[in-house]
Design an enzyme around this catalytic site. Structure first.
Site, mmCIF file in Angstrom:
data_model
loop_
_atom_site.group_PDB
_atom_site.id
_atom_site.type_symbol
_atom_site.label_atom_id
_atom_site.label_comp_id
_atom_site.label_asym_id
_atom_site.label_seq_id
_atom_site.Cartn_x
_atom_site.Cartn_y
_atom_site.Cartn_z
ATOM 1 N N LYS A 23 0.835 -1.209 0.000
ATOM 2 C CA LYS A 23 0.000 0.000 0.000
ATOM 3 C C LYS A 23 0.875 1.267 0.000
ATOM 4 C CE LYS A 23 -1.728 1.713 4.000
ATOM 5 N NZ LYS A 23 -1.471 3.153 4.151
ATOM 6 N N ASN A 24 1.893 1.259 0.857
ATOM 7 C CA ASN A 24 2.687 2.483 0.997
ATOM 8 C C ASN A 24 3.661 2.696 -0.159
ATOM 9 O OD1 ASN A 24 1.297 3.051 3.282
ATOM 10 N ND2 ASN A 24 2.969 2.578 4.712
ATOM 11 N N ARG A 95 -4.581 10.838 4.463
ATOM 12 C CA ARG A 95 -3.545 11.855 4.545
ATOM 13 C C ARG A 95 -2.549 11.760 3.381
ATOM 14 N NH1 ARG A 95 0.954 13.366 6.762
ATOM 15 N NH2 ARG A 95 0.938 15.302 7.942
ATOM 16 N N CYS A 119 -4.734 13.716 12.866
ATOM 17 C CA CYS A 119 -4.975 12.333 12.487
ATOM 18 C C CYS A 119 -4.888 11.524 13.758
ATOM 19 C CB CYS A 119 -3.921 11.952 11.458
ATOM 20 S SG CYS A 119 -3.322 10.313 11.536
ATOM 21 N N ARG A 124 1.154 14.873 12.968
ATOM 22 C CA ARG A 124 1.698 14.687 11.619
ATOM 23 C C ARG A 124 1.785 15.982 10.815
ATOM 24 N NH1 ARG A 124 1.156 9.111 8.630
ATOM 25 N NH2 ARG A 124 -0.891 8.529 9.271
ATOM 26 N N PRO A 125 2.703 16.848 11.165
ATOM 27 C CA PRO A 125 2.856 18.087 10.410
ATOM 28 C C PRO A 125 3.394 17.842 8.992
ATOM 29 C CG PRO A 125 4.545 17.909 12.101
ATOM 30 C CD PRO A 125 3.668 16.713 12.250
ATOM 31 N N ILE A 126 3.368 18.910 8.194
ATOM 32 C CA ILE A 126 3.868 18.784 6.819
ATOM 33 C C ILE A 126 4.963 19.809 6.554
ATOM 34 C CG2 ILE A 126 1.928 17.717 5.556
ATOM 35 C CD1 ILE A 126 0.981 20.722 5.272
ATOM 36 N N ASP A 127 5.523 20.321 7.672
ATOM 37 C CA ASP A 127 6.531 21.368 7.541
ATOM 38 C C ASP A 127 7.711 20.944 6.669
ATOM 39 O OD1 ASP A 127 6.914 19.547 9.686
ATOM 40 O OD2 ASP A 127 8.451 20.823 10.563
ATOM 41 N N LEU A 128 8.111 19.680 6.755
ATOM 42 C CA LEU A 128 9.293 19.248 5.993
ATOM 43 C C LEU A 128 8.989 19.159 4.493
ATOM 44 C CD1 LEU A 128 10.548 16.516 8.479
ATOM 45 C CD2 LEU A 128 11.466 18.819 8.163
ATOM 46 N N ASP A 307 4.640 0.830 12.013
ATOM 47 C CA ASP A 307 3.392 0.196 11.572
ATOM 48 C C ASP A 307 3.229 -1.220 12.132
ATOM 49 O OD1 ASP A 307 2.679 2.455 10.241
ATOM 50 O OD2 ASP A 307 3.129 1.700 8.236
ATOM 51 N N VAL A 329 8.469 7.258 16.580
ATOM 52 C CA VAL A 329 8.143 7.877 15.282
ATOM 53 C C VAL A 329 6.886 8.745 15.367
ATOM 54 C CG1 VAL A 329 7.639 7.421 12.843
ATOM 55 C CG2 VAL A 329 9.294 5.997 14.059
ATOM 56 N N ARG A 399 -8.604 -0.178 4.821
ATOM 57 C CA ARG A 399 -7.726 0.804 4.172
ATOM 58 C C ARG A 399 -6.409 0.155 3.743
ATOM 59 N NH1 ARG A 399 -6.491 5.964 7.368
ATOM 60 N NH2 ARG A 399 -5.235 6.105 5.489
HETATM 61 C C1 UD1 Z 1 4.448 6.925 6.129
HETATM 62 C C2 UD1 Z 1 3.531 5.718 5.994
HETATM 63 C C3 UD1 Z 1 3.019 5.264 7.365
HETATM 64 C C4 UD1 Z 1 4.196 5.041 8.309
HETATM 65 C C5 UD1 Z 1 5.121 6.239 8.341
HETATM 66 C C6 UD1 Z 1 6.381 6.003 9.163
HETATM 67 C C7 UD1 Z 1 2.580 6.062 3.793
HETATM 68 C C8 UD1 Z 1 1.383 6.365 2.977
HETATM 69 N N1 UD1 Z 1 2.430 6.074 5.128
HETATM 70 O O1 UD1 Z 1 3.656 7.982 6.673
HETATM 71 O O2 UD1 Z 1 2.275 4.067 7.197
HETATM 72 O O3 UD1 Z 1 3.696 4.814 9.614
HETATM 73 O O4 UD1 Z 1 5.539 6.593 7.008
HETATM 74 O O5 UD1 Z 1 7.060 4.889 8.696
HETATM 75 O O6 UD1 Z 1 3.628 5.763 3.265
HETATM 76 N N2 UD1 Z 1 6.864 14.730 10.323
HETATM 77 C C9 UD1 Z 1 7.172 16.043 10.591
HETATM 78 N N3 UD1 Z 1 7.099 16.942 9.555
HETATM 79 C C10 UD1 Z 1 6.765 16.582 8.292
HETATM 80 C C11 UD1 Z 1 6.465 15.230 8.033
HETATM 81 C C12 UD1 Z 1 6.530 14.314 9.074
HETATM 82 O O7 UD1 Z 1 7.463 16.397 11.721
HETATM 83 O O8 UD1 Z 1 6.718 17.438 7.399
HETATM 84 C C13 UD1 Z 1 6.890 13.748 11.435
HETATM 85 C C14 UD1 Z 1 5.531 13.127 11.682
HETATM 86 O O9 UD1 Z 1 4.745 13.938 12.524
HETATM 87 C C15 UD1 Z 1 5.848 11.810 12.327
HETATM 88 C C16 UD1 Z 1 7.197 11.457 11.676
HETATM 89 O O10 UD1 Z 1 7.686 12.644 11.069
HETATM 90 O O11 UD1 Z 1 6.026 11.958 13.716
HETATM 91 C C17 UD1 Z 1 7.087 10.361 10.629
HETATM 92 O O12 UD1 Z 1 6.236 10.784 9.597
HETATM 93 P P1 UD1 Z 1 6.467 10.373 8.079
HETATM 94 O O13 UD1 Z 1 7.705 9.554 7.955
HETATM 95 O O14 UD1 Z 1 6.340 11.597 7.252
HETATM 96 O O15 UD1 Z 1 5.210 9.427 7.838
HETATM 97 P P2 UD1 Z 1 4.195 9.479 6.629
HETATM 98 O O16 UD1 Z 1 4.924 9.703 5.357
HETATM 99 O O17 UD1 Z 1 3.058 10.367 6.968
#
Ligand code: UD1
Length: 422
Positions: A23-24, A95, A119, A124-128, A307, A329, A399
């Site tokens: 899926k991922n 997401r 969520c 789960r921010p998107i700042d990065l 996961d 994580v 899902r």
């Molecule tokens: C992906 C997987 C999810 C898995 C996760 C970690 C998909 C669709 N989903 O989620 O199943 O659990 O990887 O292996 O592939 N973070 C920030 N800023 C950002 C982005 C992330 O601080 O801009 C933080 C998040 O809050 C979280 C951590 O980084 O605490 C990991 O998130 P991330 O690796 O981005 O997970 P996803 O890509 O959302």
């Protein structure tokens, strides 16, 4: 439709089970298809709710999607994009819809995507993601619940991620594939799904190297072409079946796996007392003795996957002794604990740690999935508990697991699914 999965526990599982495409890996690869103007064929795409949601997102952007669930084949026609907006109803539901922002921006010069918001498993921010797109020259405007990004032409840049976020690495990699010049992502995520996305983009004519290490180099190209691509197997689904053998004291062969992707789980299962034998695309797993307590800490790949944290916890609730599970994580990924306690598990939460005092028995009970992997954990606990467990809110499970009930039943589990109207 929603439903309930009912399990009469206590039956050791035996047999062979085949794992679906990941899926991922599917979701970012589907988003990356927006980078190409033409037809793409994707294979081993499982009929998951998240896959259908991503199809709807791509359709909203003007792509044409044709999915055949029997053949597990998805045709995507992306020649003409007519929209640049990923709507709230879809992004709220999944997401990972946010993954379209990078490729859409790179292809069309603009993208408007609803803010994903909170969520169940954390903020789960998107700042990065945004930091990367801005560094490549995008203007980012946030307002009215949307993120709008605009860029005439993205340019290559050196981008350091404060945390190796999977989604941010993927979004930046996709945007950079069509940018001018070379982008270097440092402290990049090393997950196998990131590697699969890079291989997919390269199969369209992209120039990405270093995926699978902490430094990824993307040499932008002016256009990408059609491809036919098969996604990697799902290591989390594979891990769930391995745990189903471990928790029930059975013997299971998991087919269509890449054992190297499961190194941390295999190591932990051996510590717990399981026999694990790896072959090229197979893993055999067997447990005959008691379950030993072990400590587990989730980490970015190649560490133990977050996961599989809740499914692993289900196993350790039956261990002889006390296990400490540390989640590094996500900040709120212990919601399954209350439900496991309802089945008799003894678990204490202290900040990011769960202290699990193993019991000889858990007792079946009505419980509720709180997220996808929590749902899988409850099903696993139900397989080993005494009596009947009814797992509700299984739309979470749909899902990410295709035919979970049927697959476990084929291994001998006493498990049924009842559909209900919402
Ligand atoms: C992906 C997987 C999810 C898995 C996760 C970690 C998909 C669709 N989903 O989620 O199943 O659990 O990887 O292996 O592939 N973070 C920030 N800023 C950002 C982005 C992330 O601080 O801009 C933080 C998040 O809050 C979280 C951590 O980084 O605490 C990991 O998130 P991330 O690796 O981005 O997970 P996803 O890509 O959302």
């Amino acid at each position: 439709m929603n439903g309930i999965i009912s399990i009469e526990g206590g039956v050791p599982l035996y047999g062979r089970v085949r794992v679906e495409g990941a899926k991922n890996a599917c979701l970012p690869i589907m988003a990356a298809s927006l980078l190409c103007e033409g037809q793409i064929t994707l294979r081993d795409i499982p009929a998951l709710e998240d896959v259908y949601t991503m199809c709807k997102v791509l359709t909203a952007l003007g792509a044409h999607t044709d999915y055949n669930p029997e053949e597990k084949k998805l045709l995507l026609e992306t020649s003409h994009l007519s929209g640049a907006v990923a709507p709230y109803e879809l992004v709220r539901k999944m997401r990972a819809s946010f993954l379209v922002i990078g490729p859409l921006l790179a292809r069309t010069g603009q993208a408007r995507v609803s803010l994903p918001g909170g969520c169940a498993i954390g903020i789960r921010p998107i700042d990065l993601h945004l930091k990367g797109l801005k560094a490549m020259g995008a203007e980012v405007i946030i307002g009215h619940g949307f993120i709008e990004t605009i860029a005439d032409k993205l340019h290559g840049e050196r981008i350091y991620l404060d945390f190796p976020s999977v989604g941010a690495t993927e979004n930046i990699m996709m945007a950079a594939a069509l940018a001018e010049g070379t982008t270097i992502i440092e402290n990049a995520a090393e997950e196998p799904e990131v590697v699969d996305l890079a291989r997919f983009i390269n199969s369209m004519g992209g120039h990405i190297s270093g995926a699978g290490t902490d430094t990824i180099r993307i040499h932008g190209v002016s256009s990408l072409s059609c491809t036919d691509y098969t996604v990697i197997p799902d290591r989390i689904e594979a891990g769930t079946f391995m745990l189903s053998a471990a928790i029930t004291g059975g013997t299971v062969t998991v087919e269509n796996v890449i054992p190297a992707h499961l190194t941390p789980l295999i190591a932990k299962l051996k510590e717990v007392g399981c026999e694990v034998v790896e072959e090229e695309a197979l893993i055999h797993i067997r447990r005959t003795g008691p379950i030993r307590a072990v400590d587990v800490k989730t980490l970015p790949y190649p560490g133990f996957p977050t996961d599989l944290q809740s499914p692993m916890m289900a196993l350790l609730t039956f261990a002889k002794g006390t296990s400490v599970i540390t989640e590094t994580v996500f900040e709120n990924r212990f919601m399954h604990v209350d439900e496991l306690r309802r089945m008799g598990a003894q678990i204490k939460i202290e900040s990011h740690c769960a202290v699990v005092s193993g019991r000889d028995k858990l007792y079946g009970a009505p419980v509720k999935s709180t997220d996808l992997r929590a749902g899988a954990a409850l099903v696993l606990a139900g397989l080993a508990a005494e009596g009947r467990t009814d797992v509700g809110a299984i739309y979470h499970i749909d899902r990410g697991y295709w035919n979970l009930t049927e697959k476990l039943a084929s291994l001998g589990a006493n498990i049924t699914r009842t559909e209900q109207s919402h």
